[in-house]
Design a protein around this motif. Structure first.
Motif, mmCIF file in Angstrom:
data_model
loop_
_atom_site.group_PDB
_atom_site.id
_atom_site.type_symbol
_atom_site.label_atom_id
_atom_site.label_comp_id
_atom_site.label_asym_id
_atom_site.label_seq_id
_atom_site.Cartn_x
_atom_site.Cartn_y
_atom_site.Cartn_z
ATOM 1 N N LEU A 99 6.632 -4.561 6.298
ATOM 2 C CA LEU A 99 7.621 -4.697 5.225
ATOM 3 C C LEU A 99 8.590 -5.842 5.508
ATOM 4 N N VAL A 100 8.986 -5.990 6.777
ATOM 5 C CA VAL A 100 9.867 -7.105 7.139
ATOM 6 C C VAL A 100 9.168 -8.439 6.900
ATOM 7 N N THR A 101 7.898 -8.531 7.292
ATOM 8 C CA THR A 101 7.149 -9.775 7.117
ATOM 9 C C THR A 101 6.976 -10.106 5.636
ATOM 10 N N ILE A 102 6.641 -9.111 4.838
ATOM 11 C CA ILE A 102 6.512 -9.340 3.394
ATOM 12 C C ILE A 102 7.856 -9.770 2.808
ATOM 13 N N GLY A 103 8.934 -9.120 3.229
ATOM 14 C CA GLY A 103 10.258 -9.494 2.745
ATOM 15 C C GLY A 103 10.609 -10.933 3.084
ATOM 16 N N LEU A 104 10.260 -11.377 4.292
ATOM 17 C CA LEU A 104 10.507 -12.767 4.677
ATOM 18 C C LEU A 104 9.699 -13.722 3.809
ATOM 19 N N GLY A 105 8.436 -13.345 3.558
ATOM 20 C CA GLY A 105 7.589 -14.211 2.735
ATOM 21 C C GLY A 105 8.105 -14.356 1.323
ATOM 22 N N ALA A 157 11.269 -13.786 0.264
ATOM 23 C CA ALA A 157 12.612 -14.359 0.225
ATOM 24 C C ALA A 157 12.638 -15.839 0.602
ATOM 25 N N LEU A 158 11.821 -16.243 1.585
ATOM 26 C CA LEU A 158 11.926 -17.598 2.123
ATOM 27 C C LEU A 158 10.848 -18.556 1.622
ATOM 28 N N TYR A 159 9.644 -18.036 1.346
ATOM 29 C CA TYR A 159 8.538 -18.931 1.012
ATOM 30 C C TYR A 159 7.966 -18.693 -0.382
ATOM 31 N N GLY A 160 8.582 -17.832 -1.144
ATOM 32 C CA GLY A 160 8.139 -17.614 -2.516
ATOM 33 C C GLY A 160 6.833 -16.857 -2.642
ATOM 34 N N ALA A 161 6.484 -16.053 -1.649
ATOM 35 C CA ALA A 161 5.265 -15.250 -1.744
ATOM 36 C C ALA A 161 5.403 -14.232 -2.871
ATOM 37 N N ALA A 162 4.284 -13.931 -3.497
ATOM 38 C CA ALA A 162 4.308 -12.996 -4.628
ATOM 39 C C ALA A 162 4.414 -11.554 -4.174
ATOM 40 N N GLY A 163 3.901 -11.267 -2.992
ATOM 41 C CA GLY A 163 3.875 -9.878 -2.532
ATOM 42 C C GLY A 163 2.705 -9.129 -3.150
ATOM 43 N N PRO A 164 2.297 -8.018 -2.548
ATOM 44 C CA PRO A 164 1.151 -7.272 -3.068
ATOM 45 C C PRO A 164 1.475 -6.553 -4.373
ATOM 46 N N GLU A 165 0.483 -6.484 -5.249
ATOM 47 C CA GLU A 165 0.635 -5.713 -6.473
ATOM 48 C C GLU A 165 0.116 -4.285 -6.298
ATOM 49 N N ARG A 166 -0.908 -4.120 -5.476
ATOM 50 C CA ARG A 166 -1.488 -2.793 -5.249
ATOM 51 C C ARG A 166 -0.998 -2.260 -3.900
ATOM 52 N N TRP A 167 0.170 -1.677 -3.906
ATOM 53 C CA TRP A 167 0.719 -1.143 -2.668
ATOM 54 C C TRP A 167 -0.123 0.005 -2.127
ATOM 55 N N GLY A 168 -0.706 0.789 -3.031
ATOM 56 C CA GLY A 168 -1.547 1.891 -2.587
ATOM 57 C C GLY A 168 -2.773 1.402 -1.841
ATOM 58 N N GLN A 169 -3.415 0.353 -2.359
ATOM 59 C CA GLN A 169 -4.586 -0.205 -1.690
ATOM 60 C C GLN A 169 -4.197 -0.855 -0.361
ATOM 61 N N LEU A 170 -3.037 -1.499 -0.344
ATOM 62 C CA LEU A 170 -2.567 -2.083 0.915
ATOM 63 C C LEU A 170 -2.326 -0.980 1.943
ATOM 64 N N ALA A 171 -1.752 0.137 1.507
ATOM 65 C CA ALA A 171 -1.508 1.254 2.417
ATOM 66 C C ALA A 171 -2.826 1.812 2.959
ATOM 67 N N LEU A 172 -3.833 1.924 2.102
ATOM 68 C CA LEU A 172 -5.130 2.412 2.560
ATOM 69 C C LEU A 172 -5.745 1.470 3.586
ATOM 70 N N SER A 173 -5.634 0.175 3.335
ATOM 71 C CA SER A 173 -6.177 -0.792 4.290
ATOM 72 C C SER A 173 -5.446 -0.694 5.625
ATOM 73 N N VAL A 174 -4.149 -0.450 5.589
ATOM 74 C CA VAL A 174 -3.367 -0.301 6.820
ATOM 75 C C VAL A 174 -3.834 0.921 7.601
ATOM 76 N N VAL A 175 -4.087 2.024 6.914
ATOM 77 C CA VAL A 175 -4.571 3.230 7.589
ATOM 78 C C VAL A 175 -5.909 2.953 8.272
ATOM 79 N N VAL A 176 -6.797 2.270 7.571
ATOM 80 C CA VAL A 176 -8.098 1.927 8.163
ATOM 81 C C VAL A 176 -7.898 1.031 9.386
ATOM 82 N N GLY A 177 -7.043 0.021 9.253
ATOM 83 C CA GLY A 177 -6.815 -0.896 10.357
ATOM 84 C C GLY A 177 -6.203 -0.223 11.568
ATOM 85 N N VAL A 178 -5.191 0.602 11.339
ATOM 86 C CA VAL A 178 -4.545 1.298 12.459
ATOM 87 C C VAL A 178 -5.534 2.242 13.134
#
Length: 248
Positions: free
Chosen positions: A113-119, A121-142
């Motif tokens: 969340l900190v990294t996304i916030g930096l992106g 705020a500072l670099y104009g990143a759009a951020g993820p639209e599918r937070w649920g899918q991102l969360a699922l990918s994180v669970v798989v990765g962890v």
């Protein structure tokens, strides 16, 4: 559950009181994103560079936290005799290990969340639209990288060598898997090595969830490979994991 929550709180206190671990595990990936974001601009392979780098650094952060951070923590605690003492308490071993993994997961989520916030705020990143899918990918990765973390912690013999060993694995893996930038111009032999690395496939899942706005189950092969690496690590841990110091 009460024991688990109590131990989880203790794990969080131990982590944040250890400044070296907090810097290496929590601060390093966002810092790398800040540096890479200042180097790359425009687009990478037709997508905004800020978002491509953000997805890659989330992948690196997961490997650095769930694999490297977990392995170093377990080895140091084993060699310091802490794991041995835990075995002599009423706290069940599965509850203890589950709390360690849950603590690692919470640290990584906050880091992400900190990294996304930096992106954003500072670099104009759009951020993820599918937070649920991102969360699922994180669970798989962890799950995958934590399993690998248990495995390599079972093989490392000394606390002094833990950091060197895991960094020898994580940093080249992140470089080859595209966490630090595009790999299309790499030599064929390096791309062949990347094709067997779990971070390559975890980055593919992050790309689907973050950059393509697609469900991660559209790539079941990538999910299977990440989890298979985790299962292999757990198999090694099942055969080799020990609670007693090895260097005494």
């Amino acid at each position: 559950m009460r024991l688990f929550l109590h131990q989880l709180r203790s794990e969080q206190l131990l982590f944040w009181r250890n400044r070296e671990a907090a810097v290496f595990v929590f601060v390093f990936p966002p810092m790398l994103y800040l540096l890479l974001g200042a180097v790359y601009d425009g687009e990478i392979e037709g997508r905004p560079a800020a978002d491509v780098l953000l997805a890659g650094l989330i992948g690196y952060g997961c490997a650095n936290t769930a694999f490297a951070g977990l392995a170093i923590t377990l080895v140091i605690r084993r060699e310091n005799g802490l794991l041995k003492r835990v075995r002599g308490t009423p706290l069940p071993a599965p509850t203890y290990l589950a709390s360690v993994v849950a603590s690692i997961l919470s640290v990584f989520v906050l880091q992400m969340l900190v990294t996304i916030g930096l992106g954003v705020a500072l670099y104009g990143a759009a951020g993820p639209e599918r937070w649920g899918q991102l969360a699922l990918s994180v669970v798989v990765g962890v799950a995958g990288f934590a399993g690998m973390g248990f495995g390599i912690a079972s093989l490392i013999r000394s606390s002094e060598g833990a950091s060197a060993v895991v960094n020898l694995v994580v940093l080249p893996m992140a470089f080859l898997s595209g966490s630090f930038g595009p790999t299309r111009d790499y030599p064929a032999v390096l791309r062949a090595v990347a094709d067997v690395l779990p971070l390559t496939y975890f980055n593919d899942l992050l790309e689907r969830a973050y950059l393509r706005d697609q469900p991660i189950w559209g790539d079941p092969g990538a999910i299977a490979i990440v989890l298979a690496w985790g299962a292999a690590g757990l198999l090694v841990a099942w055969r080799r994991f020990g609670w007693q110091p090895r260097e005494r």
